[in-house]
Structure formats: C-alpha cells, structure tokens
Design a protein around this motif. Structure first.
Motif, PDB file in Angstrom:
ATOM      1  N   GLY A 138       2.606   1.095   1.475  1.00 59.68           N
ATOM      2  CA  GLY A 138       4.039   1.740   0.545  1.00 59.68           C
ATOM      3  C   GLY A 138       4.613   0.473  -0.616  1.00 59.68           C
ATOM      4  O   GLY A 138       5.776   0.662  -1.194  1.00 59.68           O
ATOM      5  N   ALA A 139       4.367  -0.873  -0.207  1.00 58.96           N
ATOM      6  CA  ALA A 139       4.547  -1.717  -0.805  1.00 58.96           C
ATOM      7  C   ALA A 139       4.107  -2.936  -1.673  1.00 58.96           C
ATOM      8  O   ALA A 139       3.046  -2.709  -1.338  1.00 58.96           O
ATOM      9  CB  ALA A 139       4.995  -2.896   0.316  1.00 58.96           C
ATOM     10  N   MET A 140       4.052  -2.733  -3.262  1.00 55.37           N
ATOM     11  CA  MET A 140       3.510  -3.274  -3.856  1.00 55.37           C
ATOM     12  C   MET A 140       3.045  -4.828  -3.662  1.00 55.37           C
ATOM     13  O   MET A 140       3.343  -5.516  -3.065  1.00 55.37           O
ATOM     14  CB  MET A 140       4.599  -3.666  -5.908  1.00 55.37           C
ATOM     15  N   ALA A 141       1.478  -4.839  -4.513  1.00 57.50           N
ATOM     16  CA  ALA A 141       1.084  -5.881  -3.139  1.00 57.50           C
ATOM     17  C   ALA A 141       0.585  -6.371  -4.453  1.00 57.50           C
ATOM     18  O   ALA A 141       0.605  -7.928  -5.441  1.00 57.50           O
ATOM     19  CB  ALA A 141      -0.264  -5.949  -2.932  1.00 57.50           C
ATOM     20  N   VAL A 142      -0.145  -5.977  -6.248  1.00 57.45           N
ATOM     21  CA  VAL A 142      -0.768  -6.543  -6.982  1.00 57.45           C
ATOM     22  C   VAL A 142      -0.943  -5.334  -7.710  1.00 57.45           C
ATOM     23  O   VAL A 142      -0.517  -4.677  -7.534  1.00 57.45           O
ATOM     24  CB  VAL A 142      -2.159  -7.058  -6.887  1.00 57.45           C
ATOM     25  N   GLY A 194      -0.825  -7.005 -20.427  1.00 53.58           N
ATOM     26  CA  GLY A 194      -0.117  -8.309 -21.570  1.00 53.58           C
ATOM     27  C   GLY A 194       1.694  -8.100 -21.047  1.00 53.58           C
ATOM     28  O   GLY A 194       1.736  -9.172 -21.952  1.00 53.58           O
ATOM     29  N   ARG A 195       1.900  -7.488 -20.537  1.00 60.18           N
ATOM     30  CA  ARG A 195       3.055  -7.770 -20.502  1.00 60.18           C
ATOM     31  C   ARG A 195       3.809  -8.354 -19.209  1.00 60.18           C
ATOM     32  O   ARG A 195       3.020  -8.858 -17.547  1.00 60.18           O
ATOM     33  CB  ARG A 195       4.490  -6.788 -20.002  1.00 60.18           C
ATOM     34  N   TRP A 203       7.487 -12.451 -11.494  1.00 61.02           N
ATOM     35  CA  TRP A 203       6.621 -11.950 -10.583  1.00 61.02           C
ATOM     36  C   TRP A 203       5.854 -13.256 -11.047  1.00 61.02           C
ATOM     37  O   TRP A 203       5.650 -13.662 -12.335  1.00 61.02           O
ATOM     38  CB  TRP A 203       5.755 -10.820 -11.471  1.00 61.02           C
ATOM     39  N   LEU A 204       3.993 -13.292 -10.495  1.00 59.28           N
ATOM     40  CA  LEU A 204       3.469 -14.719 -10.459  1.00 59.28           C
ATOM     41  C   LEU A 204       2.022 -14.007 -11.757  1.00 59.28           C
ATOM     42  O   LEU A 204       1.580 -12.999 -11.074  1.00 59.28           O
ATOM     43  CB  LEU A 204       2.966 -14.112  -8.982  1.00 59.28           C
TER      44      LEU A 204
END
Length: 61
Positions: free
Chosen positions: A36-40, A45-46, A51-52
């Motif tokens: 449930g946690a954003m990884a990638v 193009g934004r 963010w890396l």
C-alpha cells in the motif's frame, strides 16, 4: 504526455517478485505500491519536487 510503456515494463519486471505488490494508475502512468505504500511511479515527463528521477536509459547492475 503519455508515459514510457517500455520503462513501465522494465519496472514491472524488477518489482514483480516483491511481496505485497500492487499496481495502480497514478500521475498519468502506473504506480507500483508495496503493502500500500508508493515505491515507484512511471510518470509522463513530469518532475515532482521531493522525488528521485531516474533516467529511462539507466541500466540494471
């Protein structure tokens, strides 16, 4: 702008074996969450502050 489908496929291959993986459309492209946690996220193009950003030409070692 559309997201890079080839890059999304490469990311999908790398994270496929992670426990708790889910994929959800976010930021105009696929987002990959682990438990449930954003990884990638593969965004179209934004650039987003905090963010890396990994170039699509980056190679797996």
């Amino acid at each position: 702008m559309a997201y890079d489908q080839n890059l999304a496929a490469r990311v999908r291959d790398v994270v496929a074996s992670e426990d708790g993986l889910s994929e959800q459309r976010m930021f105009g492209g696929p987002g990959f969450l682990i438990h449930g946690a954003m990884a990638v996220a593969v965004m179209g193009g934004r650039e987003m502050r905090g963010w890396l950003l990994v170039d699509t030409a980056a190679k797996k070692k």
